[in-house]
Design a protein around this motif. Structure first.
Motif, mmCIF file in Angstrom:
data_model
loop_
_atom_site.group_PDB
_atom_site.id
_atom_site.type_symbol
_atom_site.label_atom_id
_atom_site.label_comp_id
_atom_site.label_asym_id
_atom_site.label_seq_id
_atom_site.Cartn_x
_atom_site.Cartn_y
_atom_site.Cartn_z
ATOM 1 N N UNK A 86 0.828 -1.216 0.000
ATOM 2 C CA UNK A 86 0.000 0.000 0.000
ATOM 3 C C UNK A 86 0.861 1.265 0.000
ATOM 4 N N UNK A 87 0.329 2.295 -0.670
ATOM 5 C CA UNK A 87 0.986 3.598 -0.778
ATOM 6 C C UNK A 87 0.010 4.602 -0.180
ATOM 7 N N UNK A 88 0.553 5.596 0.563
ATOM 8 C CA UNK A 88 -0.360 6.458 1.323
ATOM 9 C C UNK A 88 -0.542 7.857 0.740
ATOM 10 N N UNK A 89 0.113 8.134 -0.375
ATOM 11 C CA UNK A 89 -0.090 9.454 -0.983
ATOM 12 C C UNK A 89 -1.499 9.493 -1.563
ATOM 13 N N UNK A 90 -2.198 10.618 -1.405
ATOM 14 C CA UNK A 90 -3.584 10.653 -1.885
ATOM 15 C C UNK A 90 -3.718 10.235 -3.358
ATOM 16 N N UNK A 272 4.134 11.750 10.060
ATOM 17 C CA UNK A 272 3.764 12.553 8.888
ATOM 18 C C UNK A 272 2.981 11.721 7.863
ATOM 19 N N UNK A 273 3.272 10.426 7.796
ATOM 20 C CA UNK A 273 2.479 9.574 6.897
ATOM 21 C C UNK A 273 1.030 9.501 7.354
ATOM 22 N N UNK A 274 0.842 9.384 8.695
ATOM 23 C CA UNK A 274 -0.537 9.287 9.174
ATOM 24 C C UNK A 274 -1.237 10.637 9.045
ATOM 25 N N UNK A 275 -0.515 11.745 9.160
ATOM 26 C CA UNK A 275 -1.125 13.064 8.947
ATOM 27 C C UNK A 275 -1.628 13.146 7.502
ATOM 28 N N UNK A 276 -0.795 12.704 6.582
ATOM 29 C CA UNK A 276 -1.179 12.768 5.160
ATOM 30 C C UNK A 276 -2.399 11.895 4.867
ATOM 31 N N UNK A 277 -2.431 10.719 5.512
ATOM 32 C CA UNK A 277 -3.576 9.827 5.297
ATOM 33 C C UNK A 277 -4.858 10.418 5.876
ATOM 34 N N UNK A 280 -5.726 14.651 4.110
ATOM 35 C CA UNK A 280 -5.103 14.815 2.785
ATOM 36 C C UNK A 280 -5.155 16.252 2.251
ATOM 37 N N UNK A 281 -5.951 17.130 2.911
ATOM 38 C CA UNK A 281 -5.991 18.524 2.438
ATOM 39 C C UNK A 281 -4.634 19.218 2.588
ATOM 40 N N UNK A 282 -3.711 18.650 3.384
ATOM 41 C CA UNK A 282 -2.405 19.305 3.571
ATOM 42 C C UNK A 282 -1.627 19.418 2.262
ATOM 43 N N UNK A 283 -1.968 18.555 1.318
ATOM 44 C CA UNK A 283 -1.297 18.595 0.016
ATOM 45 C C UNK A 283 -1.554 19.939 -0.683
ATOM 46 N N UNK A 284 -2.751 20.475 -0.479
ATOM 47 C CA UNK A 284 -3.132 21.684 -1.211
ATOM 48 C C UNK A 284 -3.050 22.962 -0.393
ATOM 49 N N UNK A 285 -2.713 22.853 0.874
ATOM 50 C CA UNK A 285 -2.662 24.081 1.670
ATOM 51 C C UNK A 285 -2.330 23.783 3.103
#
Ligand code: FAD
Length: 468
Positions: A86-90, A272-277, A280-285
């Motif tokens: 599994x990969x966790x990037x949106x 940081x991986x769990x924050x991204x999961x 996922x809005x952190x990717x855009x702002x």
């Protein structure tokens, strides 16, 4: 090959196996990652390919739109089941779901496995099952989970059942970076599992024992330099943590603090991986709408300052050394990453996303979760943010962590002959000193692009206004 749950399960459950790698054409075309990453990935694949060949099977690769390529391969090879990690990037999540849906429509089973992290987001949660937003609380629960579950690292499978399918020989040679539209270069950290394991061993034999201090000194080989391996899956974090903890048990002399501080860094990675999961809005702002000073407006001045930062021409030696190290090697020391990020955001008042994007394109270990999390931390918009309006003073950082200027001299040769007491602020040299040390400020080395004290005050004043 080691600690690879998907591979281990496929070996245990299937009669025949075909290992497949898909070069994601849209991702390659986007140039979101740079040549450092691409060359490291290819070098690692070459080693994987030869390890698989040692077990009698050939790594297959395809290039194109990933969903289509996997579906086509499954049809060509009449596969019954597809295994992957599994990969966790949106974006990767969306891609993998599409693959799963397509395969389900075809009646093909899929099995996915945890591999990149020790614990996935939903395994370490707050008391009410909520995703965690504070590193210190996450860390406590992470350790509790580790003690309770004692995750096991899997060995390399002894035998892999080969395929009887006749596969086209033309697809056996891996492409070069050049074939994929990227410059060919020798990665600064040697790629592949073999080098990852070697580096881990040498780190555990030496630098880890002085890690708490050594990790802050950019001129010293004080950290593991394993981040590209964790990023590309050539080293298992589970296995690395077990190995580090074993040194604690085996060698009484080892400083407990040093080893545990190193493991903490791997827990930051998981955090940081769990924050991204979970967010996922952190990717855009920003993760949260913090009251931070606005960035400089777009325009020529902003572009001039950004260009000076990117090329290592700011007139602040530690910042310039860091950016030139990044441009030349694809690497930058962690302490210096924090200094250059603070300088971009707070001294130059340029939006952190521009820095984040530049790092993604140049870092050998470019990782969406770690990069975004750290940039947001520096900008004060993240989960755990840098305290208050803390602004790094580049000269003080450099005096403290590179006192004799060894690191600066390595990447800023214009300053090679400048004495240690002047190298951190060379613009303070008298004309006489400039002559003596062969460095004309404003000619051979730039004068500071901004005045740090003034820029700091402006940032703080703007911060007060925003708060009001
Ligand atoms: C602005 C900024 C951007 C960054 N971008 C990335 C990135 O794209 N990819 C990346 O892997 N790291 C990133 N980091 C974190 C850190 O700089 C690197 O992980 C570290 O320098 C790698 O060196 P090492 O392997 O010797 O680390 P070590 O000190 O040996 O640490 C061991 C491992 O822990 C992990 N780690 C260490 N520090 C951090 C951290 N602060 N956050 C998350 N994981 C960490 C890495 O996987 C690293 O390999 C960034 C830091 C900053 C300040």
């Amino acid at each position: 090959m080691h600690d690879q749950p998907a591979l281990a399960a496929a070996c245990a459950e299937c009669e025949e196996i075909v290992p497949l790698f898909v070069f994601d054409e849209p991702l390659l075309q986007s140039h979101e990652f740079g040549p450092a990453c691409v060359n490291f990935m290819i070098g690692s694949l070459e080693q994987l390919s030869s390890s698989l060949a040692g077990l009698g099977i050939q790594l297959q690769w395809r290039r194109g739109e990933p969903v289509e390529e996997v579906v086509r391969a499954v049809r060509d090879w009449r596969a019954d089941i597809v295994y992957w990690s599994r990969d966790y990037e949106p974006r990767a999540n969306v891609r993998d779901r599409q693959v799963q849906q397509e395969l389900m429509r075809m009646g093909v089973s899929t099995r996915t496995f945890k591999d990149q992290v020790v614990f996935e987001a939903e395994e370490v949660r707050g008391v009410s099952g909520e995703p965690m937003q504070r590193y210190s609380a996450y860390r406590t629960r992470w350790w509790a989970k580790w003690q309770a579950t004692k995750p096991v690292a899997l060995p390399v499978p002894k035998a892999i059942k080969s395929t009887r399918l006749v596969l086209s020989p033309s697809i056996s040679t891996l492409p070069l970076a050049h074939d994929l539209g990227y410059e060919v270069l020798a990665p600064w950290v040697e790629p592949g599992e073999h080098h990852a394991l070697q580096r881990l061993q040498s780190f555990l034999n030496g630098p880890i024992h002085r890690y708490s201090d050594g990790r802050n000194l950019p001129a010293v080989d004080g950290s593991s330099k394993l981040s590209p391996h964790f990023r590309f899956g050539t080293l298992s974090p589970r296995m690395a943590i077990h190995a580090a903890l074993r040194t604690l048990a085996e060698k009484g002399r080892v400083s407990r603090v040093d080893v545990l501080t190193w493991v903490d860094e791997l827990i930051w990675r998981e955090f940081f991986h769990q924050v991204l999961m979970a967010f996922p809005h952190v990717i855009d702002g920003p993760f949260r709408n913090a009251a931070v000073p606005p960035s400089r407006r777009p325009g020529l001045e902003r572009d001039r300052l950004f260009q000076a930062w990117c090329t290592g021409q700011t007139g602040y030696p530690i910042v310039d050394a860091g950016m030139r190290q990044l441009n030349q090697t694809g690497w930058m020391h962690n302490r210096v990453r924090m200094v250059v990020a603070s300088f971009l955001i707070k001294d130059l008042r340029i939006d952190w996303q521009s820095g984040e994007q530049y790092f993604m394109r140049h870092l050998l270990d470019a990782d969406v979760a770690a990069n975004n999390g750290n940039w947001q931390w520096c900008a004060g918009t993240g989960t755990d943010a840098m305290r208050g309006y803390r602004i790094f003073n580049p000269a003080l950082q450099s005096k403290k962590f590179d006192p004799d200027g060894t690191y600066i001299r390595l990447y800023v040769p214009e300053l090679a002959k400048v004495l240690a007491n002047r190298i951190h602020e060379p613009h303070l040299m008298s004309p006489d000193e400039q002559d003596r040390y062969g460095c004309q400020i404003g000619v051979s080395y730039p004068a500071p692009v901004v005045d740090h004290r003034q820029a700091r005050q402006e940032y703080l004043d703007l911060g007060k206004q925003v708060k009001q």
